[in-house]
Design an enzyme around this catalytic site. Structure first.
Site, short mmCIF file in Angstrom:
data_model
loop_
_atom_site.label_atom_id
_atom_site.label_comp_id
_atom_site.label_asym_id
_atom_site.label_seq_id
_atom_site.Cartn_x
_atom_site.Cartn_y
_atom_site.Cartn_z
CG HIS A 130 17.95 -10.95 10.66
ND1 HIS A 130 17.86 -12.39 10.98
CD2 HIS A 130 16.55 -10.90 10.60
CE1 HIS A 130 16.93 -13.11 10.84
NE2 HIS A 130 16.05 -11.91 10.63
CG HIS A 155 21.18 -15.24 9.04
ND1 HIS A 155 19.99 -14.82 9.64
CD2 HIS A 155 20.83 -15.64 7.80
CE1 HIS A 155 18.79 -14.89 8.61
NE2 HIS A 155 19.48 -15.40 7.44
#
Lengths: 372, 297
Positions: free
Chosen positions: A98, A229
């Site tokens: 991400h 993440h």
């Protein structure tokens, strides 16, 4: 337990001629002057990767294992001390699936740096690198990461940068909803403008295909799959679907909790452990789920700092503490999977450093008693 | 090393390793769980958020999402009441949680939580709270009641008065943007405006929260001071909220007023259309660019 261990260490140290050999940093292993406590744009990360390979022949190599939508290389660093064929075991770590989660690529770089600094003097690490390869991808979603660097308006971009599909007008797919793992079932959107858009089909995205192809062809070798993440301070286990549990749920839970305890010991930060539907939300198509479904027994999503004060905009002065605690968590899990594979040991709950330390104590004690 | 000393070492060894040897994980003793389906032919399943974890009624697992989401709502509520340029309450932990199903009236959460004040880095200790999420028919904001002794010990009067005087008597009207910036940096003089923005954002976040959301303020996109009115400082804010479950960034504009005596209040809140220009195709090539220098003007 750590206080008597520490005291014992001090006393033992006094009986060993040269304590300084126990902790030596190896700055030469790392590119000079690279600041691991700053966020780096992709060009600097790419240069850093080249330097790390050039300065560590026989230890670090790199390879391109796929291409992003916009045609950029997806590259891993492979770190290991052995030579070995297709049987050689490995661990997998990827960061930056991400785009906006900048602390994740920062952690992959930190992780590599720590390994390079410690491996000559850290017996356990040395053993693990002798027996296994570490595949580390500092930035998986290269297009998205670069896009998040364009200006302040793009900083919070999350997805890939694929062009809009037919009938829709927005770019990008949530790569962590795109893997072939109960794809498209829960916790996703079919609207291409959504931040959890799962794509046109399972592994429709080149970035997901790269991981699928590389890891998928080495499932027997890869002992654990760690995907990094931010944010939320969580250790997520498979599966994202609320109705399925992995067969080794109890073990994954216990191991995750022990890793979280190791992380908390560094700076006092709490990391919650559980499946995604238990502690966060249901989702499908994650790389963690895909890895577990493929048969890789130990698969975790690390959600690093923080819990909402800064969120994805984690200040640079927190890079070091965030990475220090994440390193201990990752190391704990990696040591466990290594010991399970190579020593048939499945002990959870003791401090990671205790083993080699205690072995040294016993060995020196016996040796000095019977040799003197 | 003499034998007595060696014996000491061996007993130390056994003491230290006792922890580890006591309970090795024994996967073989676990009852075999059913194998997960290897195929991906799970039926399309729209699972309503509140039933994701097959949540039992009554006692809740504190670190699971239902209690966590409810506790976050308490954080928003407290920041509407106590938030200021020098005070921001943050959820630290959920210790105990229970759920009371009130049928049509909704779901009421009973929580024991601990909170922190992040500007002074003060531990606020344990608090108990109740959060009522109204039933489906009712679109009201969650109702919160909270008892938190630790809040009473916060004293930020001096700083708040000083800031109020400074901003009230200044010739120019303060403004700023991108707080924090891309690197997470907040200029020291912008910190109070950041915290004031967070307090104002809490009104929106409280209002928008339900059992299927988890809100945090991601950034103050920009703010502008307006003329003081009725002894209250006034600011237009454009804030970015992050909603965790959808992972969306939501743009809100609002008018915030503040005085040390009156606290923060908010009006004219307006959800902005989704920022597609941040997310749509750009004609320019993506260079190997670093972000343009931020200016907190």
């Amino acid at each position: 337990m750590m206080i008597p261990a520490g005291l014992a260490f001090v006393i033992l140290c006094a009986q060993i001629a040269d304590c300084s050999t126990l902790h030596v940093s190896m700055p030469e292993a790392n590119p000079r002057n690279y600041d691991y406590t700053k966020y780096h744009p992709m060009s600097e990360i790419s240069d850093w990767m080249k330097k790390v390979v050039a300065e560590n022949p026989g230890l670090v190599s790199s390879a391109v294992y796929g291409e992003t939508f916009e045609g950029r290389n997806i590259t891993y660093l492979k770190i290991g001390l052995g030579s070995g064929g297709p049987e050689r075991k490995a661990i997998w770590m990827d960061c930056g699936i991400h785009a906006r989660e900048w602390i994740a690529p920062a952690f992959c770089q930190w992780f590599v740096k720590e390994i390079l600094q410690r491996y000559k003097t850290d017996e356990k690490l040395n053993e693990m690198l002798t027996n296994m390869d570490f595949y580390v991808t500092p930035v998986l979603n290269v297009d998205g990461y670069m896009y998040s660097w364009v200006n302040e308006g793009t900083r919070l971009w999350r997805k890939s940068r694929s062009t809009p599909p037919e009938g829709c007008s927005c770019h990008g797919v949530d790569l962590n909803r795109n893997f072939n793992a109960n794809w498209g079932t829960v916790g996703v959107s079919r609207d291409c403008c959504s931040n959890t858009y799962c794509g046109t089909g399972p592994a429709s995205e080149r970035e997901a295909q790269a991981v699928t192809a590389f890891v998928g062809s080495r499932v027997e070798q890869i002992l654990c799959f760690l995907t990094i993440h931010s944010a939320g301070q969580l250790l997520l286990m498979p599966y994202g679907h609320p109705n399925i549990l992995p067969p080794n749920y109890d073990e994954l839970k216990a191991l995750g909790q022990a890793a979280a305890a190791a992380m908390k010991a560094v700076h006092g930060m709490e990391y919650r452990v559980g499946t995604s539907p238990e502690i966060l939300y249901a989702n499908s198509g994650s790389s963690r789920d895909w890895a577990r479904l493929m048969g890789i027994p130990y698969s975790y999503t690390f959600e690093l700092r923080d819990t909402g004060e800064f969120g994805h905009l984690l200040p640079e002065d927190q890079i070091q503490p965030a990475c220090e605690e994440a390193f201990e968590g990752a190391r704990y899990i990696i040591a466990y999977v290594h010991d399970r594979a190579f020593h048939n040991r499945t002990q959870i709950g003791g401090a990671g450093a205790a083993g080699p330390f205690l072995a040294t104590v016993l060995a020196s004690c016996i040796a000095s008693t019977y040799l003197l | 090393m003499s034998r007595p000393a060696c014996a000491l070492w061996v007993s130390a060894l056994l003491f230290l390793s006792g922890d580890g040897l006591a309970s090795p994980f024994q996967p073989g003793t676990e009852p075999p769980a059913p194998e997960p389906p290897e195929s991906n032919l799970i039926e399309d399943l729209e699972v309503p958020p509140q039933f994701d974890g097959a949540m039992p009624r009554g006692e809740l697992v504190p670190h699971h999402y239902p209690a966590q989401r409810a506790a976050k709502v308490v954080e928003h509520y407290l920041n509407t009441r106590y938030g200021s340029p020098y005070r921001r309450v943050h959820l630290h932990q959920v210790h105990k949680a229970g759920l009371e199903d009130l049928g049509q009236a909704g779901n009421k959460y009973h929580l024991e939580i601990s909170l922190k004040e992040v500007v002074s880095n003060t531990d606020l200790g344990p608090c108990s709270a109740e959060v009522l999420f109204s039933g489906e028919q009712d679109q009201r904001a969650p109702q919160v009641q909270c008892s938190c002794e630790g809040l009473k010990k916060l004293d930020t009067k001096a700083e708040e008065e000083a800031l109020f005087q400074k901003l009230n008597s200044s010739d120019s009207l303060l403004s700023g943007s991108n707080i924090p910036d891309s690197y997470g940096h907040v200029a020291p003089e912008m910190k109070p405006m950041w915290k004031l923005g967070a307090a104002a954002a809490s009104f929106v976040m409280l209002n928008e929260s339900n059992e299927g959301t988890l809100y945090n303020m991601a950034q103050v996109a920009n703010f502008t001071q307006l003329e003081t009115e009725n002894d209250q400082l006034r600011f237009k804010y454009h804030i970015l909220l992050h909603e965790m479950i959808t992972q969306e960034i939501l743009h809100w504009k609002l008018l915030a007023t503040w005085s040390p005596a009156g606290g923060v209040s908010v009006s004219q809140t307006e959800l902005q259309p989704k920022c597609h220009h941040c997310e749509t195709a750009s004609a320019i090539e993506i260079p190997e660019a670093t972000p343009s220098p931020t200016s907190a003007s």
